[in-house]
Design a protein around this motif. Structure first.
Motif, short mmCIF file in Angstrom:
data_model
loop_
_atom_site.label_atom_id
_atom_site.label_comp_id
_atom_site.label_asym_id
_atom_site.label_seq_id
_atom_site.Cartn_x
_atom_site.Cartn_y
_atom_site.Cartn_z
N VAL A 2 0.85 -1.19 0.00
CA VAL A 2 0.00 0.00 0.00
C VAL A 2 0.88 1.23 0.00
O VAL A 2 1.90 1.28 0.69
N GLN A 3 0.50 2.21 -0.78
CA GLN A 3 1.22 3.49 -0.82
C GLN A 3 0.26 4.64 -0.64
O GLN A 3 -0.87 4.61 -1.15
N LEU A 4 0.73 5.66 0.06
CA LEU A 4 0.02 6.93 0.17
C LEU A 4 0.90 7.99 -0.49
O LEU A 4 2.05 8.16 -0.08
N VAL A 5 0.36 8.66 -1.48
CA VAL A 5 1.14 9.65 -2.21
C VAL A 5 0.47 11.01 -2.04
O VAL A 5 -0.68 11.21 -2.44
N GLU A 6 1.23 11.94 -1.46
CA GLU A 6 0.72 13.29 -1.19
C GLU A 6 1.16 14.24 -2.29
O GLU A 6 2.20 14.06 -2.92
N ALA A 23 -3.50 10.24 -2.16
CA ALA A 23 -4.16 9.11 -2.81
C ALA A 23 -3.55 7.80 -2.32
O ALA A 23 -2.32 7.65 -2.33
N ALA A 24 -4.41 6.88 -1.93
CA ALA A 24 -3.97 5.55 -1.50
C ALA A 24 -4.08 4.58 -2.67
O ALA A 24 -5.07 4.61 -3.42
N SER A 25 -3.08 3.74 -2.82
CA SER A 25 -3.09 2.76 -3.90
C SER A 25 -2.46 1.45 -3.43
O SER A 25 -1.76 1.42 -2.42
N GLY A 26 -2.72 0.39 -4.19
CA GLY A 26 -2.15 -0.91 -3.84
C GLY A 26 -3.24 -1.92 -3.54
O GLY A 26 -4.38 -1.77 -3.96
N SER A 27 -2.86 -2.94 -2.79
CA SER A 27 -3.78 -4.04 -2.47
C SER A 27 -4.67 -3.64 -1.30
O SER A 27 -4.42 -4.02 -0.16
N ILE A 28 -5.70 -2.87 -1.58
CA ILE A 28 -6.56 -2.32 -0.55
C ILE A 28 -7.88 -3.07 -0.51
O ILE A 28 -8.57 -3.14 -1.53
N PHE A 29 -8.21 -3.60 0.67
CA PHE A 29 -9.52 -4.21 0.86
C PHE A 29 -10.53 -3.17 1.31
O PHE A 29 -11.64 -3.10 0.80
N SER A 30 -10.12 -2.34 2.27
CA SER A 30 -11.00 -1.31 2.79
C SER A 30 -10.17 -0.21 3.46
O SER A 30 -9.11 -0.49 4.02
N ILE A 31 -10.66 1.03 3.39
CA ILE A 31 -10.01 2.16 4.06
C ILE A 31 -10.94 2.69 5.13
O ILE A 31 -12.12 2.96 4.85
N TYR A 32 -10.44 2.85 6.29
CA TYR A 32 -11.22 3.39 7.41
C TYR A 32 -10.91 4.86 7.55
O TYR A 32 -11.12 5.64 6.62
N ALA A 33 -10.39 5.30 8.67
CA ALA A 33 -10.09 6.72 8.84
C ALA A 33 -8.93 7.15 7.96
O ALA A 33 -7.98 6.39 7.73
N LYS A 75 -12.14 7.25 -5.07
CA LYS A 75 -10.77 7.45 -5.55
C LYS A 75 -9.74 7.15 -4.46
O LYS A 75 -8.55 7.37 -4.68
N ASN A 76 -10.20 6.70 -3.30
CA ASN A 76 -9.28 6.43 -2.17
C ASN A 76 -8.40 7.64 -1.88
O ASN A 76 -7.19 7.51 -1.63
N ALA A 100 -7.17 -1.75 5.54
CA ALA A 100 -7.17 -3.21 5.62
C ALA A 100 -6.80 -3.78 4.26
O ALA A 100 -7.41 -3.42 3.25
N ILE A 101 -5.80 -4.64 4.24
CA ILE A 101 -5.42 -5.29 2.98
C ILE A 101 -6.16 -6.62 2.84
O ILE A 101 -6.14 -7.24 1.78
N MET A 102 -6.80 -7.03 3.91
CA MET A 102 -7.69 -8.20 3.91
C MET A 102 -8.62 -8.01 5.10
O MET A 102 -8.36 -7.19 5.98
N PRO A 103 -9.73 -8.75 5.18
CA PRO A 103 -10.67 -8.56 6.29
C PRO A 103 -10.00 -8.70 7.65
O PRO A 103 -9.19 -9.61 7.86
N PHE A 104 -10.30 -7.75 8.53
CA PHE A 104 -9.85 -7.75 9.92
C PHE A 104 -8.34 -7.54 10.08
O PHE A 104 -7.81 -7.75 11.16
#
Length: 120
Positions: A2-6, A23-33, A75-76, A100-104
C-alpha cells in the motif's frame, strides 16, 4: 503493498490557501479513517484533521474554521483545503490512513510528507 502519495504542498504568504491531496493505492480491501498530521522543526507530530469513511470529521483547535478535510472514497483520496494560512502552519504535512489489505487486518500507513511553508 500500500502506498500513500501526497501532493499540493508549497509556499504561500499569510492569508493564502493551499490544497493538499493524498491518494492511496495498492492491495486495498477497505479504508477506514484518513487524516492529516504535521510536524514543524523541533516539535512533535500533531494531528491536523481526520475523516472517517462515513464522513465524520475531527480538527485540531488551531485549524478549526480555516482547514477543511474531505474524502473521495471512490478514488481512495483525502484532501485538506487550507485557507487563511498563518506562519505557524509551516510544517511537513503527512497523510495517514487506516487500511485493511484483507478482512480484519487493519494497519496504519503514512505518506512521505509534503512541505507547507507560510512566510511573509
Amino acid at each position: 503493498q500500500v502506498q500513500l502519495v501526497e501532493s499540493g504542498g508549497g509556499s504561500v504568504q499569510p492569508g493564502g490557501s493551499l490544497r493538499l491531496s493524498c491518494a492511496a493505492s495498492g492491495s486495498i480491501f477497505s479504508i477506514y479513517a484518513m487524516g492529516w498530521y504535521r510536524q514543524a522543526p523541533g516539535k512533535q507530530r500533531e494531528l491536523v484533521a481526520t475523516a472517517t469513511s462515513g464522513g465524520i470529521t475531527n480538527y485540531a483547535d488551531s485549524v478549526k474554521g480555516r482547514f477543511t478535510i474531505s474524502r473521495d472514497n471512490a478514488k481512495n483520496t483525502v484532501y485538506l483545503q487550507m485557507n487563511s494560512l498563518k506562519p505557524e502552519d509551516t510544517a511537513l504535512y503527512y497523510c495517514n490512513a487506516d487500511i485493511a489489505i484483507m478482512p480484519f487486518k487493519v494497519q496504519a500507513y503514512w505518506g512521505q510528507g509534503t512541505q507547507v511553508t507560510v512566510f511573509s
